[in-house]
Design a protein around this motif. Structure first.
Motif, PDB file in Angstrom:
ATOM      1  N   PHE A 285       0.824  -1.215   0.000  1.00 44.69           N
ATOM      2  CA  PHE A 285       0.000   0.000   0.000  1.00 44.69           C
ATOM      3  C   PHE A 285       0.856   1.262   0.000  1.00 44.69           C
ATOM      4  O   PHE A 285       0.445   2.290  -0.543  1.00 44.69           O
ATOM      5  CB  PHE A 285      -0.977  -0.039   1.168  1.00 44.69           C
ATOM      6  N   SER A 286       2.048   1.181   0.544  1.00 40.50           N
ATOM      7  CA  SER A 286       2.974   2.309   0.433  1.00 40.50           C
ATOM      8  C   SER A 286       3.376   2.529  -1.016  1.00 40.50           C
ATOM      9  O   SER A 286       3.368   3.664  -1.515  1.00 40.50           O
ATOM     10  CB  SER A 286       4.220   2.042   1.292  1.00 40.50           C
ATOM     11  N   ASP A 289       0.529   3.892  -3.344  1.00 39.30           N
ATOM     12  CA  ASP A 289       0.302   5.328  -3.198  1.00 39.30           C
ATOM     13  C   ASP A 289       1.257   6.122  -4.082  1.00 39.30           C
ATOM     14  O   ASP A 289       0.902   7.189  -4.583  1.00 39.30           O
ATOM     15  CB  ASP A 289       0.475   5.723  -1.731  1.00 39.30           C
ATOM     16  N   LYS A 290       2.457   5.591  -4.307  1.00 45.59           N
ATOM     17  CA  LYS A 290       3.451   6.287  -5.129  1.00 45.59           C
ATOM     18  C   LYS A 290       3.294   5.981  -6.614  1.00 45.59           C
ATOM     19  O   LYS A 290       3.908   6.645  -7.446  1.00 45.59           O
ATOM     20  CB  LYS A 290       4.863   5.885  -4.680  1.00 45.59           C
ATOM     21  N   PRO A 292       0.174   5.559  -8.883  1.00 45.97           N
ATOM     22  CA  PRO A 292      -1.277   5.519  -9.119  1.00 45.97           C
ATOM     23  C   PRO A 292      -1.669   4.710 -10.350  1.00 45.97           C
ATOM     24  O   PRO A 292      -2.766   4.149 -10.392  1.00 45.97           O
ATOM     25  CB  PRO A 292      -1.653   6.993  -9.271  1.00 45.97           C
ATOM     26  N   ARG A 295      -2.059   1.246  -9.145  1.00 46.80           N
ATOM     27  CA  ARG A 295      -3.255   1.158  -8.301  1.00 46.80           C
ATOM     28  C   ARG A 295      -4.512   1.122  -9.162  1.00 46.80           C
ATOM     29  O   ARG A 295      -5.433   0.330  -8.900  1.00 46.80           O
ATOM     30  CB  ARG A 295      -3.294   2.352  -7.346  1.00 46.80           C
ATOM     31  N   ARG A 430      -8.800   4.012  -1.467  1.00 46.58           N
ATOM     32  CA  ARG A 430      -7.476   4.541  -1.822  1.00 46.58           C
ATOM     33  C   ARG A 430      -6.802   5.000  -0.539  1.00 46.58           C
ATOM     34  O   ARG A 430      -7.354   5.812   0.200  1.00 46.58           O
ATOM     35  CB  ARG A 430      -7.601   5.722  -2.799  1.00 46.58           C
ATOM     36  N   LEU A 431      -5.613   4.462  -0.274  1.00 49.11           N
ATOM     37  CA  LEU A 431      -4.860   4.804   0.921  1.00 49.11           C
ATOM     38  C   LEU A 431      -3.734   5.760   0.540  1.00 49.11           C
ATOM     39  O   LEU A 431      -2.974   5.484  -0.400  1.00 49.11           O
ATOM     40  CB  LEU A 431      -4.291   3.545   1.577  1.00 49.11           C
ATOM     41  N   ALA A 432      -3.631   6.869   1.247  1.00 50.95           N
ATOM     42  CA  ALA A 432      -2.646   7.903   0.934  1.00 50.95           C
ATOM     43  C   ALA A 432      -1.739   8.134   2.137  1.00 50.95           C
ATOM     44  O   ALA A 432      -2.225   8.383   3.252  1.00 50.95           O
ATOM     45  CB  ALA A 432      -3.340   9.206   0.539  1.00 50.95           C
ATOM     46  N   THR A 433      -0.443   8.057   1.916  1.00 49.15           N
ATOM     47  CA  THR A 433       0.513   8.298   2.991  1.00 49.15           C
ATOM     48  C   THR A 433       0.417   9.740   3.470  1.00 49.15           C
ATOM     49  O   THR A 433       0.268  10.662   2.673  1.00 49.15           O
ATOM     50  CB  THR A 433       1.945   8.013   2.506  1.00 49.15           C
ATOM     51  N   MET A 455      -1.645   6.420   7.134  1.00 51.66           N
ATOM     52  CA  MET A 455      -2.265   6.711   5.835  1.00 51.66           C
ATOM     53  C   MET A 455      -3.699   7.172   6.073  1.00 51.66           C
ATOM     54  O   MET A 455      -4.367   6.732   7.009  1.00 51.66           O
ATOM     55  CB  MET A 455      -2.248   5.480   4.922  1.00 51.66           C
TER      56      MET A 455
END
Length: 476
Positions: A285-286, A289-290, A292, A295, A430-433, A455
């Motif tokens: 998931f890290s 996020d970088k 897209p 994802r 959607r998981l965002a740091t 996140m």
């Protein structure tokens, strides 16, 4: 960070026994500091000398080999000559003689005891349990939408413990609220044993030692409770790990030895099993996020294959891109980043003499970034694992589950869990740091993220609240 290294290994010409190159003996203090605080940096130093390096740290001489042929020789072809090495030997004081650290006949007995629990037929029957646990995770994460950040490492750790409890132990580990903290203390102690080479007595009145003694007592309490509960409920007729261990440990002449074996084997299984999967999911998931574009492709596949329903076992071969993502994550951040061994007899690896008693290191982390086998090795590219893309890579260039006789017994369960969880989360969320948060690898027993992964949670692009409600309803 690109690991530099020589082209494919070539054996030096015949002649006197050859010694690998490496830092001078005067570099010992600097290397020890890296062993204590920057273990991945130590591996990078070693790889900069080529595919074979000799590291001298105090009385220790460690032979680092970084070529697929070397890994094949040590882990498979001549595996009988190599027992568990530095780090795991010392970790035995912390985690005992479980499947991760034991050797010889004890290891073979342990493997025979639990191997049937991991057979494909039995694991395939657990797909519904894993999907339900993953749906519960999605619900928990969705509850954080519009709120503050959630620690994804903690969430993935809870998920993995839940899956292990239900699939392997037929038990609810959520009833033991302190088990996660106990595992943290045990893992910290195992790394402390590595750095100190086991020279600090366990009774020493240090805060770390006190936490460890308390954690070990708590884990013994959990194991005793699980054992007593199983005997009261079903006796020894089940096919889960606890039932099999009860039968196996009863063969010990001394009941105290059987009780310790039960603790060591269960603690090792739970620690190694949940930690590796949780680490892989957190790194996934890290990275998503970088990237897209990855994802979005993941979500498209999940929507196409799953629609609004929970996954079933047959979906594993349909979630092809998801599996490719998992493989690439484990290439960059292999959960088992180091495979230490000790040579039992003299050997020769890549043309270099390895004396009996030597510590031999194989690092999937550096092997997976070897520029001779991976184009742009630091780039995140799931397409590397497209089964339709021709590849001449050696088999042992990618060993996230180890290799040879000690190949990870839980690889099939881990892959199914990771594939289902990633597909379901990517489909709905959607998981965002958190901006500015630096994600740093921490090489412990597994390669995890240091300090957690905060996140924020958002709806996936194109997802609907109705779809989320239907999936959540199925989970109930």
């Amino acid at each position: 960070m690109t690991i530099t290294g020589a082209p494919p290994a070539a054996a030096p010409p015949a002649g006197p026994r050859r010694v690998p190159p490496g830092p001078s003996r005067w570099s010992g203090p600097a290397l020890f500091r890296k062993l204590a605080g920057d273990r991945l940096g130590l591996m990078s130093v070693a790889a900069s000398y080529g595919d074979a390096t000799l590291l001298s740290i105090g009385p220790k001489k460690m032979y680092f080999f970084n070529h697929p042929d070397h890994a094949k020789h040590v882990l498979a072809d001549n595996a009988a000559n190599y027992h568990k090495g530095v780090g795991l030997v010392q970790a035995r004081r912390a985690i005992g003689d479980g499947l991760l650290t034991s050797e010889g006949e004890l290891w073979r007995k342990q493997r025979r005891t639990i191997q049937p629990v991991f057979q494909n037929k039995r694991i395939s029957q657990q797909a519904g349990v894993i999907a339900a646990e993953a749906a519960t995770l999605v619900d928990r994460l969705r509850a954080h939408q519009g709120k503050g950040p959630v620690d994804v490492v903690r969430e993935m750790t809870g998920l993995s413990l839940g899956v292990l409890g239900r699939t392997l132990l037929d038990a609810d580990l959520g009833a033991f609220g302190s088990i996660g903290q106990s595992f943290e203390a045990v893992q910290d102690q195992a790394m402390f044993e590595l750095v100190t080479l086991g020279m600090v007595p366990l009774w020493a009145p240090l805060p770390k030692q006190r936490r460890f003694r308390k954690a070990r007592a708590e884990l013994q309490r959990v194991v005793d409770h699980l054992t007593a509960e199983r005997l009261a409920r079903t006796g020894t007729g089940g096919d889960d790990v606890i039932s099999r261990l009860i039968v196996s440990t009863r063969e010990e002449a001394d009941p105290r030895v059987g009780r310790l074996r039960m603790r060591d084997e269960l603690v090792t299984l739970l620690l190694a099993g949940h930690e590796t999967t949780a680490s892989t999911l957190s790194w996934t998931f890290s990275l998503l996020d970088k990237h897209p574009e990855v994802r979005e492709r993941l979500r498209d596949e999940a929507v196409e294959v799953l629609g609004d329903r929970l996954p079933v076992y047959e979906d594993l071969h349909r979630l092809r891109y998801t599996a490719m993502v998992v493989e690439e994550v484990m290439r960059l951040y292999p959960p088992v980043w180091m495979l230490p061994r000790e040579a039992q007899g003299d050997d020769e690896i890549g043309g270099y003499h390895v004396p009996a008693g030597s510590d031999v290191l194989i690092s999937p982390y550096t092997l997976h970034r070897h520029p001779a086998f991976w184009e742009e090795p630091d780039r995140f590219d799931p397409g590397r694992f497209d089964p339709d893309r021709p590849s001449s890579r050696p088999r042992y260039a990618h060993i996230p589950f180890g290799a040879g006789p000690r190949f990870c017994v839980g690889n099939h369960l881990g892959m199914m869990e990771a594939t289902f969880v990633i597909a379901m989360v990517a489909r709905d969320l959607r998981l965002a740091t958190v901006p500015g948060y630096k994600v740093v690898p921490e090489p412990m027993l597994s390669l995890r993220i240091r300090g957690g992964l905060p996140m924020t949670v958002h709806p996936a692009e194109g997802s609907s609240s109705a779809s989320g409600r239907r999936v959540a309803g199925l989970a109930g």
